[in-house]
Design a protein around this motif. Structure first.
Motif, PDB file in Angstrom:
ATOM      1  N   PHE A  12       6.503  -8.512 -10.797  1.00 25.55           N
ATOM      2  CA  PHE A  12       5.561  -7.741 -11.586  1.00 25.55           C
ATOM      3  C   PHE A  12       4.774  -6.759 -10.730  1.00 25.55           C
ATOM      4  N   VAL A  13       4.400  -7.157  -9.534  1.00 23.94           N
ATOM      5  CA  VAL A  13       3.590  -6.266  -8.698  1.00 23.94           C
ATOM      6  C   VAL A  13       4.425  -5.205  -7.980  1.00 23.94           C
ATOM      7  N   SER A  14       5.728  -5.226  -8.164  1.00 22.18           N
ATOM      8  CA  SER A  14       6.599  -4.211  -7.574  1.00 22.18           C
ATOM      9  C   SER A  14       6.218  -2.827  -8.104  1.00 22.18           C
ATOM     10  N   ASP A  15       6.225  -1.859  -7.230  1.00 24.06           N
ATOM     11  CA  ASP A  15       5.889  -0.486  -7.625  1.00 24.06           C
ATOM     12  C   ASP A  15       6.909   0.119  -8.582  1.00 24.06           C
ATOM     13  N   ARG A  48      -6.435  -8.736 -11.013  1.00 23.15           N
ATOM     14  CA  ARG A  48      -6.294  -7.675 -10.023  1.00 23.15           C
ATOM     15  C   ARG A  48      -6.161  -6.330 -10.731  1.00 23.15           C
ATOM     16  N   ALA A  49      -6.725  -5.301 -10.141  1.00 23.85           N
ATOM     17  CA  ALA A  49      -6.690  -3.965 -10.733  1.00 23.85           C
ATOM     18  C   ALA A  49      -5.260  -3.466 -10.898  1.00 23.85           C
ATOM     19  N   ASP A  50      -4.378  -3.752  -9.914  1.00 17.83           N
ATOM     20  CA  ASP A  50      -3.002  -3.275 -10.022  1.00 17.83           C
ATOM     21  C   ASP A  50      -2.242  -3.975 -11.144  1.00 17.83           C
ATOM     22  N   VAL A  51      -2.580  -5.231 -11.415  1.00 15.46           N
ATOM     23  CA  VAL A  51      -1.948  -5.963 -12.518  1.00 15.46           C
ATOM     24  C   VAL A  51      -2.411  -5.376 -13.850  1.00 15.46           C
ATOM     25  N   VAL A  52      -3.704  -5.160 -13.976  1.00 14.76           N
ATOM     26  CA  VAL A  52      -4.259  -4.572 -15.198  1.00 14.76           C
ATOM     27  C   VAL A  52      -3.649  -3.187 -15.437  1.00 14.76           C
ATOM     28  N   ASP A  53      -3.539  -2.400 -14.358  1.00 13.73           N
ATOM     29  CA  ASP A  53      -2.945  -1.069 -14.455  1.00 13.73           C
ATOM     30  C   ASP A  53      -1.485  -1.153 -14.901  1.00 13.73           C
ATOM     31  N   LYS A  54      -0.730  -2.062 -14.321  1.00 11.63           N
ATOM     32  CA  LYS A  54       0.688  -2.201 -14.654  1.00 11.63           C
ATOM     33  C   LYS A  54       0.858  -2.640 -16.110  1.00 11.63           C
ATOM     34  N   LEU A  55       0.027  -3.567 -16.572  1.00 14.44           N
ATOM     35  CA  LEU A  55       0.081  -3.975 -17.979  1.00 14.44           C
ATOM     36  C   LEU A  55      -0.173  -2.775 -18.886  1.00 14.44           C
TER      37      LEU A  55
END
Length: 171
Positions: A12-15, A48-55
């Motif tokens: 999931f955290v992959s760019d 995490r901000a990156d998780v929220v952004d990815k969602l």
């Protein structure tokens, strides 16, 4: 047609997750809303901000989200409101003894009722018997999956089974 993709926290955290999903949809000539990304509760708890952004990016692209293995982790109810999730997946640990254990039935039913009150659809995992399927239908579960319908199989065998059922298969 709907395709569900179980994504690990590491994946999931992959760019490249969003782009990879969109490329797969283009290759299959499917609209984005036909893909459901399945994530676990633990991923949401990190906040995490990156998780929220990815969602947000997945949702903006038109994909749907499912919360997998619900009830086995922290089950932070606030996250059901905070994130725009379409499906709650009732973990197989509550389905396995559904017809024999009143506690499992009560937990499964409570998850289903709560999900519906929040406007979410439910999917029960690990359905292996007609009795389990019927009990889940009785308490309003929207969908079920499990060995009652099919065991894991190679892609070619899966596509052949779809064709034999009259489904249009793009491969």
């Amino acid at each position: 047609c709907q395709v569900s993709v179980n994504v690990s926290p590491r994946q999931f955290v992959s760019d490249t997750l969003v782009d990879t999903c969109l490329a797969a949809l283009r290759e299959l000539d499917l609209p984005p809303h036909s893909m459901v990304i399945e994530i676990t509760e633990g991923l949401l708890l990190t906040d995490r901000a990156d998780v929220v952004d990815k969602l947000g990016r997945l949702r903006s692209a038109g994909m749907q989200l499912a919360l997998d293995d619900f009830g086995t982790g922290y089950s932070a109810m606030a996250y059901l409101k905070k994130f725009n999730i379409e499906y709650l997946k009732v973990d197989r640990s509550f389905v396995r003894d559904l017809d024999a254990d009143p506690s499992d039935k009560a937990i499964a039913e409570a998850i289903i009722v709560m999900a519906h009150k929040l406007g979410l659809k439910t999917i029960a995992e690990g359905v292996e018997t007609v009795a389990q399927r019927d009990l889940l239908a009785l308490v309003g579960c929207d969908m079920v999956q499990g060995y009652l319908y099919a065991r894991p199989m190679p892609v070619a065998e899966f596509l052949a089974s779809l064709r034999s059922e009259g489904a249009v298969v793009v491969a």
